[in-house]
Design a protein around this motif. Structure first.
Motif, mmCIF file in Angstrom:
data_model
loop_
_atom_site.group_PDB
_atom_site.id
_atom_site.type_symbol
_atom_site.label_atom_id
_atom_site.label_comp_id
_atom_site.label_asym_id
_atom_site.label_seq_id
_atom_site.Cartn_x
_atom_site.Cartn_y
_atom_site.Cartn_z
ATOM 1 N N ALA A 149 5.111 -1.221 0.146
ATOM 2 C CA ALA A 149 4.793 -2.392 -0.677
ATOM 3 C C ALA A 149 4.793 -2.023 -2.153
ATOM 4 C CB ALA A 149 3.425 -2.955 -0.273
ATOM 5 N N ALA A 161 6.387 -0.811 -5.210
ATOM 6 C CA ALA A 161 7.777 -0.702 -5.649
ATOM 7 C C ALA A 161 8.102 0.679 -6.203
ATOM 8 C CB ALA A 161 8.072 -1.767 -6.699
ATOM 9 N N GLY A 177 5.361 -7.228 -5.363
ATOM 10 C CA GLY A 177 6.614 -6.498 -5.408
ATOM 11 C C GLY A 177 7.597 -7.000 -6.440
ATOM 12 N N LYS A 229 7.141 -9.675 1.419
ATOM 13 C CA LYS A 229 7.931 -9.002 2.456
ATOM 14 C C LYS A 229 9.390 -8.845 2.030
ATOM 15 C CE LYS A 229 5.221 -9.994 6.598
ATOM 16 N NZ LYS A 229 5.224 -10.575 7.968
ATOM 17 N N ALA A 248 9.734 -6.312 -0.939
ATOM 18 C CA ALA A 248 9.721 -4.908 -0.523
ATOM 19 C C ALA A 248 11.074 -4.515 0.069
ATOM 20 C CB ALA A 248 8.614 -4.682 0.507
ATOM 21 N N ASN A 306 13.718 -4.454 -2.828
ATOM 22 C CA ASN A 306 13.409 -3.328 -3.705
ATOM 23 C C ASN A 306 13.893 -2.012 -3.102
ATOM 24 O OD1 ASN A 306 12.198 -4.938 -5.633
ATOM 25 N ND2 ASN A 306 10.108 -4.484 -4.993
ATOM 26 N N TYR A 307 13.674 -1.852 -1.797
ATOM 27 C CA TYR A 307 14.037 -0.601 -1.150
ATOM 28 C C TYR A 307 15.553 -0.455 -1.059
ATOM 29 C CZ TYR A 307 13.344 3.510 1.742
ATOM 30 O OH TYR A 307 13.344 4.803 2.206
#
Length: 391
Positions: free
Chosen positions: A60, A62, A221, A351, A354, A357-358
Motif C-alpha cells: 500500500a 507507494a 496511494g 486497491k 497500489a 503504482n507497482y
C-alpha cells in the motif's frame, strides 16, 4: 512538463533536434539497462529480475514499490553518474547534495501560518498567483521538517500526467539527462563548439528537485494535488526557490527556469521572468542582485545563454510520456477488473492505486504503452502484468 505544449515553434524545433540526436546516440554504446532492445524488453531475460508478487501482497506504501524496482534504481544511478560528469567541483557537490537530500530548506522561513499568509500576499500583489485557483492554505505543501520522501521514490509528475508512478521522477530526469547530454554532443559534432555542459547538466538534474516535496504520496496511494504558482504547476517555482535558497549559481538557476519555457520571444521571456521572480520572493532574495534578472528586473540577463534553451529541449519527454501514461492507466484498469476482480469502487481507490503504482514502478508506463501498439498488444500487456502480479 512545459506550459508551452501547444506552441508549434518549440515543438517543431524539438522534433527536428530529437531526430538528429537519436542518430547521434546510435554511435555510442550505452549500458544495456538504459538501452534494451525490443527482444530483451519482451523476453523473460528482462523480466527475470522482477520477483513476482501476489496481488494480495501488493504494498500500500507507494515508496516501497519504487524501492523494490531495478528499473528505478538504475535510473537513479544514471542521474547520479550524470551529475558526476560536472567538472566544477563546487557545483557538482551542490547538485549531489540536492539529489541525495531534496529537503526544502527554504521552508524554515515558513514555519507558521502567518508567514505563509504573508508570502501569499506578496505573491498575489505581484500578480504571481491566480487567487481563484490557489489559496494560502495550499500555497506550500505540508512539511514536517525533512523531505517527505527521497528523490528515488517520487512520481515524475501529477497522478494523471507523465511518469506518475513511484520512482517516475528518476526515469523522467534520467531521460531528460540522456537527451540533454546528446544535444550537447550534437552541437560539438555538428557545429564544432562546446556549450557550458556543467550548466546544462546541473540545471536539468535540478529542474524538478522539489517534486518529492510537492507530490507526496497519500494514504490511498495517489500523490498530493498540485496547485499553480506563476502560471505553472507549483513544483517548478518551488524547485527554483530551493535552488536559490541553497545558493546554486545564477546561470544554472536561469537555465533551470527555462526547463518549462525558453525566452524565444517576448511572452516566453516574460514567463521565465515571472517564475524566477516568484521563486526569489519565496527564497527571500533580490533576483537582480542574485543575477537572475537584468538590472530593471523585467528581463533575463542578456545576451541569453544557450544552456537554458537546451534544458528546455531536454525536458520535452512529456510530449510522449503524458499521453502514454493516460492510456496505460486506462488499460491497467481494464486488466484490474478483468483479471484481478476489482470492483468499480476498487478501481477508483487504494486497491487500484497500489496495483498501478507497482506495475509502473517495475516496468515503467512507457513499456506498457509500447506493448499496446504491438500486434496482440493487450494480451502482451496482460502477460507482462501476470508475470509481475500473481492472481
Amino acid at each position: 512538463m512545459s506550459s508551452l505544449m501547444n506552441e508549434p515553434l518549440s515543438r517543431r524545433s524539438f522534433l527536428k533536434l530529437a531526430a538528429g540526436t537519436a542518430a547521434g546516440a546510435a554511435l555510442f554504446s550505452l549500458p544495456t539497462w538504459t538501452q534494451p532492445s525490443k527482444a530483451a524488453m519482451a523476453s523473460d531475460a528482462y523480466k527475470r529480475h522482477i520477483a513476482p508478487i501476489a496481488y494480495a501482497d501488493l504494498p500500500a506504501d507507494a515508496t516501497m514499490a519504487a524501492k523494490s524496482s531495478d528499473l528505478i534504481k538504475h535510473a537513479y544511478q544514471f542521474v547520479l553518474s550524470s551529475v558526476d560528469t560536472i567538472e566544477d567541483t563546487s557545483l557538482r557537490t551542490m547538485v549531489q547534495k540536492l539529489i541525495k537530500d531534496p529537503t526544502p530548506t527554504f521552508m524554515q522561513e515558513y514555519t507558521s501560518s502567518i508567514s505563509v499568509r504573508t508570502l501569499y500576499a506578496k505573491l498575489s500583489a505581484q500578480g504571481l498567483l491566480d487567487t481563484s485557483k490557489i489559496d494560502a492554505e495550499h500555497l506550500l505543501p505540508p512539511f514536517q521538517g525533512t523531505s517527505p520522501q527521497p528523490f528515488l521514490t517520487a512520481p515524475g509528475s501529477g497522478y494523471m500526467s507523465h511518469h506518475p508512478y513511484p520512482g517516475g521522477l528518476c526515469t523522467h530526469v534520467a531521460s531528460n539527462l540522456h537527451i540533454t547530454r546528446y544535444i550537447c554532443q550534437t552541437y560539438e559534432e555538428v557545429f564544432g563548439y562546446s556549450v557550458h555542459k556543467d550548466v546544462a547538466i546541473a540545471a536539468q538534474a535540478l529542474h524538478d528537485i522539489e517534486k518529492p516535496f510537492v507530490f507526496q504520496w497519500q494514504k490511498d496511494g495517489a500523490s498530493l494535488k498540485e496547485y499553480p504558482i506563476a502560471g505553472q504547476g507549483g513544483h517548478h517555482v518551488i524547485s527554483l526557490a530551493e535552488s536559490i535558497y541553497r545558493h546554486v549559481p545564477a546561470d544554472v538557476v536561469v537555465a533551470q527556469a527555462c526547463a518549462h519555457g525558453a525566452p524565444s520571444n517576448k511572452k516566453g521571456e516574460e514567463d521565465v521572468v515571472a517564475w524566477l521572480h516568484a521563486a526569489a520572493i519565496i527564497a527571500g532574495v533580490d533576483p537582480v542582485q542574485y543575477g537572475l534578472l537584468r538590472s530593471d528586473g523585467d528581463g533575463l540577463p542578456s545576451p541569453h545563454h544557450q544552456e537554458g534553451y537546451l534544458v528546455h529541449l531536454g525536458d520535452h519527454d512529456f510530449v510522449l510520456t503524458a499521453p502514454a501514461a493516460v492510456k496505460t492507466i486506462a488499460v491497467l484498469k481494464k486488466i484490474g477488473a478483468q483479471d484481478y476482480g476489482m470492483s468499480q469502487s476498487d478501481l477508483n481507490g487504494a486497491k487500484y492505486n497500489a496495483f498501478r503504482n507497482y506495475v509502473g514502478a517495475q516496468y515503467g508506463f512507457m513499456y506498457i504503452n509500447y506493448l499496446e501498439a504491438e500486434p496482440n498488444g493487450y494480451e502482451l500487456i496482460r502477460d507482462a502484468v501476470h508475470t509481475l502480479i500473481l492472481k
